[in-house]
Design an enzyme around this catalytic site. Structure first.
Site, mmCIF file in Angstrom:
data_model
loop_
_atom_site.group_PDB
_atom_site.id
_atom_site.type_symbol
_atom_site.label_atom_id
_atom_site.label_comp_id
_atom_site.label_asym_id
_atom_site.label_seq_id
_atom_site.Cartn_x
_atom_site.Cartn_y
_atom_site.Cartn_z
ATOM 1 N N GLU A 1 3.551 8.085 8.643
ATOM 2 C CA GLU A 1 2.514 7.065 8.835
ATOM 3 C C GLU A 1 1.443 7.544 9.825
ATOM 4 O OE1 GLU A 1 2.043 2.504 10.459
ATOM 5 O OE2 GLU A 1 4.041 3.193 9.864
ATOM 6 N N THR B 1 3.234 1.137 12.586
ATOM 7 C CA THR B 1 3.867 -0.165 12.370
ATOM 8 C C THR B 1 5.344 -0.205 12.756
ATOM 9 O OG1 THR B 1 4.375 0.353 10.060
ATOM 10 C CG2 THR B 1 2.280 -0.765 10.511
#
Length: 135
Positions: A31, A68
């Site tokens: 990510e 996240t």
């Protein structure tokens, strides 16, 4: 309406003149690699609070975004230090941290004082698993 993804916010922010983005995440996480690839010339990766001292941003136009899957214990001190260092810090209205991730972390915190052991089952390469273990 769902909030925009981190990548969408990076694209929007990086199109603003002199915008610099501090991205809080893990260096080799997929990510983080993807997010940094969206606007590599205007982003700084921060993994720990001390990393904020290593970056030199001269612009007043600074934003803070997060991977996240971070642990709240990783995000909060970096966020608070960044807010002190950059008084006009642009932050999302809602945390970038995944609700399911933070919800599980809170559950571990709540149950840990009532039990002798908390067993976390997950992949050793998973940021979610690591966040639960570090909680």
């Amino acid at each position: 309406m769902a909030p925009p993804s981190v990548d969408a916010r990076i694209s929007t922010l990086s199109s603003e003149p002199k915008q610099q983005i501090i991205y809080v995440g893990h260096k080799n996480h997929d990510e983080a690699l993807g997010a940094l690839g969206v606007a590599p010339d205007s982003m700084f990766l921060v993994e720990k609070e001390d990393d904020l001292e290593e970056i030199n941003i001269s612009s007043d136009n600074v934003a803070l975004l997060a991977q996240t899957t971070l642990a709240m214990s990783e995000w909060t001190p970096i966020m608070e230090s960044a807010q002190k260092k950059y008084p006009n810090l642009n932050m999302p209205r809602k945390s970038d941290l995944c609700y399911a991730t933070t919800n599980r972390q809170e559950a571990v915190i709540n149950v840990s004082s009532k039990v002798d052991v908390v067993l976390v089952v997950g992949s050793d390469t998973s940021s979610n698993t690591k966040a639960l273990v570090s909680t």
